[in-house]
Scaffold this motif. Structure first.
Motif, mmCIF file in Angstrom:
data_model
loop_
_atom_site.group_PDB
_atom_site.id
_atom_site.type_symbol
_atom_site.label_atom_id
_atom_site.label_comp_id
_atom_site.label_asym_id
_atom_site.label_seq_id
_atom_site.Cartn_x
_atom_site.Cartn_y
_atom_site.Cartn_z
ATOM 1 N N GLN A 220 0.838 -1.202 0.000
ATOM 2 C CA GLN A 220 0.000 0.000 0.000
ATOM 3 C C GLN A 220 0.875 1.255 0.000
ATOM 4 O O GLN A 220 0.585 2.211 -0.714
ATOM 5 C CB GLN A 220 -0.919 -0.016 1.212
ATOM 6 C CG GLN A 220 -2.029 0.993 1.146
ATOM 7 C CD GLN A 220 -2.992 0.836 2.308
ATOM 8 O OE1 GLN A 220 -2.601 0.486 3.414
ATOM 9 N NE2 GLN A 220 -4.262 1.093 2.046
ATOM 10 N N LEU A 221 1.952 1.243 0.761
ATOM 11 C CA LEU A 221 2.871 2.377 0.800
ATOM 12 C C LEU A 221 3.537 2.583 -0.562
ATOM 13 O O LEU A 221 3.606 3.703 -1.066
ATOM 14 C CB LEU A 221 3.935 2.173 1.876
ATOM 15 C CG LEU A 221 4.977 3.275 2.007
ATOM 16 C CD1 LEU A 221 4.329 4.585 2.461
ATOM 17 C CD2 LEU A 221 6.067 2.842 2.978
ATOM 18 N N ILE A 222 4.000 1.505 -1.154
ATOM 19 C CA ILE A 222 4.639 1.594 -2.469
ATOM 20 C C ILE A 222 3.634 2.068 -3.522
ATOM 21 O O ILE A 222 3.961 2.893 -4.378
ATOM 22 C CB ILE A 222 5.285 0.246 -2.850
ATOM 23 C CG1 ILE A 222 6.453 -0.057 -1.895
ATOM 24 C CG2 ILE A 222 5.747 0.245 -4.299
ATOM 25 C CD1 ILE A 222 6.980 -1.479 -1.977
ATOM 26 N N GLY A 223 2.401 1.569 -3.439
ATOM 27 C CA GLY A 223 1.359 2.009 -4.359
ATOM 28 C C GLY A 223 1.067 3.495 -4.214
ATOM 29 O O GLY A 223 0.910 4.202 -5.216
ATOM 30 N N TRP A 224 1.015 3.975 -2.973
ATOM 31 C CA TRP A 224 0.809 5.404 -2.728
ATOM 32 C C TRP A 224 1.931 6.214 -3.369
ATOM 33 O O TRP A 224 1.677 7.207 -4.045
ATOM 34 C CB TRP A 224 0.748 5.673 -1.218
ATOM 35 C CG TRP A 224 0.774 7.126 -0.877
ATOM 36 C CD1 TRP A 224 -0.298 7.979 -0.863
ATOM 37 C CD2 TRP A 224 1.924 7.908 -0.542
ATOM 38 N NE1 TRP A 224 0.133 9.248 -0.529
ATOM 39 C CE2 TRP A 224 1.485 9.228 -0.323
ATOM 40 C CE3 TRP A 224 3.280 7.624 -0.390
ATOM 41 C CZ2 TRP A 224 2.344 10.258 0.034
ATOM 42 C CZ3 TRP A 224 4.145 8.647 -0.035
ATOM 43 C CH2 TRP A 224 3.676 9.950 0.170
ATOM 44 N N PHE A 225 3.176 5.789 -3.158
ATOM 45 C CA PHE A 225 4.330 6.486 -3.728
ATOM 46 C C PHE A 225 4.240 6.516 -5.249
ATOM 47 O O PHE A 225 4.423 7.569 -5.871
ATOM 48 C CB PHE A 225 5.627 5.810 -3.277
ATOM 49 C CG PHE A 225 6.856 6.362 -3.938
ATOM 50 C CD1 PHE A 225 7.310 7.640 -3.649
ATOM 51 C CD2 PHE A 225 7.576 5.595 -4.843
ATOM 52 C CE1 PHE A 225 8.451 8.155 -4.252
ATOM 53 C CE2 PHE A 225 8.720 6.095 -5.451
ATOM 54 C CZ PHE A 225 9.159 7.379 -5.155
ATOM 55 N N ASN A 226 3.949 5.385 -5.842
ATOM 56 C CA ASN A 226 3.852 5.332 -7.305
ATOM 57 C C ASN A 226 2.742 6.245 -7.823
ATOM 58 O O ASN A 226 2.925 6.944 -8.820
ATOM 59 C CB ASN A 226 3.642 3.893 -7.773
ATOM 60 C CG ASN A 226 4.909 3.084 -7.708
ATOM 61 O OD1 ASN A 226 6.003 3.591 -7.946
ATOM 62 N ND2 ASN A 226 4.782 1.813 -7.351
ATOM 63 N N LYS A 227 1.617 6.266 -7.129
ATOM 64 C CA LYS A 227 0.491 7.101 -7.564
ATOM 65 C C LYS A 227 0.779 8.590 -7.358
ATOM 66 O O LYS A 227 0.523 9.400 -8.258
ATOM 67 C CB LYS A 227 -0.763 6.707 -6.784
ATOM 68 C CG LYS A 227 -1.992 7.482 -7.188
ATOM 69 C CD LYS A 227 -3.200 7.015 -6.400
ATOM 70 C CE LYS A 227 -4.418 7.829 -6.776
ATOM 71 N NZ LYS A 227 -5.582 7.468 -5.957
ATOM 72 N N GLN A 228 1.312 8.947 -6.204
ATOM 73 C CA GLN A 228 1.479 10.362 -5.856
ATOM 74 C C GLN A 228 2.749 11.004 -6.420
ATOM 75 O O GLN A 228 2.769 12.200 -6.664
ATOM 76 C CB GLN A 228 1.489 10.523 -4.329
ATOM 77 C CG GLN A 228 0.213 10.105 -3.663
ATOM 78 C CD GLN A 228 -0.976 10.930 -4.111
ATOM 79 O OE1 GLN A 228 -0.902 12.139 -4.243
ATOM 80 N NE2 GLN A 228 -2.095 10.269 -4.361
ATOM 81 N N VAL B 290 5.387 9.054 -8.683
ATOM 82 C CA VAL B 290 5.922 8.538 -9.948
ATOM 83 C C VAL B 290 4.980 8.874 -11.105
ATOM 84 O O VAL B 290 5.400 9.495 -12.089
ATOM 85 C CB VAL B 290 6.185 7.018 -9.869
ATOM 86 C CG1 VAL B 290 6.663 6.486 -11.211
ATOM 87 C CG2 VAL B 290 7.220 6.718 -8.777
ATOM 88 N N LYS B 291 3.723 8.490 -10.977
ATOM 89 C CA LYS B 291 2.775 8.706 -12.088
ATOM 90 C C LYS B 291 2.504 10.172 -12.365
ATOM 91 O O LYS B 291 2.144 10.536 -13.475
ATOM 92 C CB LYS B 291 1.481 7.954 -11.818
ATOM 93 C CG LYS B 291 1.664 6.463 -11.944
ATOM 94 C CD LYS B 291 0.403 5.699 -11.807
ATOM 95 C CE LYS B 291 0.725 4.226 -11.987
ATOM 96 N NZ LYS B 291 -0.383 3.363 -11.686
ATOM 97 N N THR B 292 2.700 11.021 -11.366
ATOM 98 C CA THR B 292 2.490 12.457 -11.560
ATOM 99 C C THR B 292 3.728 13.141 -12.132
ATOM 100 O O THR B 292 3.683 14.318 -12.454
ATOM 101 C CB THR B 292 2.121 13.136 -10.229
ATOM 102 O OG1 THR B 292 3.181 12.932 -9.300
ATOM 103 C CG2 THR B 292 0.811 12.613 -9.684
ATOM 104 N N GLY B 293 4.830 12.402 -12.223
ATOM 105 C CA GLY B 293 6.055 12.961 -12.773
ATOM 106 C C GLY B 293 6.896 13.743 -11.784
ATOM 107 O O GLY B 293 7.897 14.355 -12.165
ATOM 108 N N ILE B 294 6.531 13.714 -10.516
ATOM 109 C CA ILE B 294 7.330 14.412 -9.502
ATOM 110 C C ILE B 294 8.707 13.781 -9.398
ATOM 111 O O ILE B 294 9.707 14.481 -9.292
ATOM 112 C CB ILE B 294 6.602 14.426 -8.141
ATOM 113 C CG1 ILE B 294 5.323 15.261 -8.253
ATOM 114 C CG2 ILE B 294 7.518 14.966 -7.042
ATOM 115 C CD1 ILE B 294 4.411 15.186 -7.044
#
Length: 103
Positions: free
Chosen positions: A39-47, A49-53
């Motif tokens: 869940q933590l890794i998924g949050w990181f990827n969503k917030q 990685v996928k946003t390009g930050i």
């Protein structure tokens, strides 16, 4: 020290947890709380990685580290070479340095 003493499976575990706790601190700063690794890794990827930050390579680094740690802890016939673990260690340092930018 673990790598130098040939404790490669233990080193893989500690490498992952170094990244996990850095990521957990980042999540807490953003008011995201969980005890679940995926869940933590998924949050990181969503917030991030996928946003390009952050670059997608950081998503890959943490995902690979999670898989390597799982293999290391639970795999019966899993071995890592010294070179592989040295590379994981370098990736951990790079990952943590990237996460520190957002504290």
């Amino acid at each position: 020290m673990l790598i130098e003493n040939g404790r490669l499976r233990a080193a893989v575990n500690r490498i992952y947890y170094g990244m996990f706790y850095a990521l957990l601190a980042l999540a807490l700063k953003h008011n995201f709380k969980t005890s679940k690794h995926r869940q933590l890794i998924g949050w990181f990827n969503k917030q991030f990685v996928k946003t390009g930050i952050v670059d997608t390579k950081y998503g890959k680094i943490i995902n690979d580290a999670f898989e390597n740690r799982s293999d290391s802890d639970y795999g019966l016939f899993v071995d890592f070479t010294n070179d592989e673990v040295q590379e994981m260690y370098k990736e951990m340092q790079e990952f943590i340095n990237e996460i520190k930018k957002y504290r």
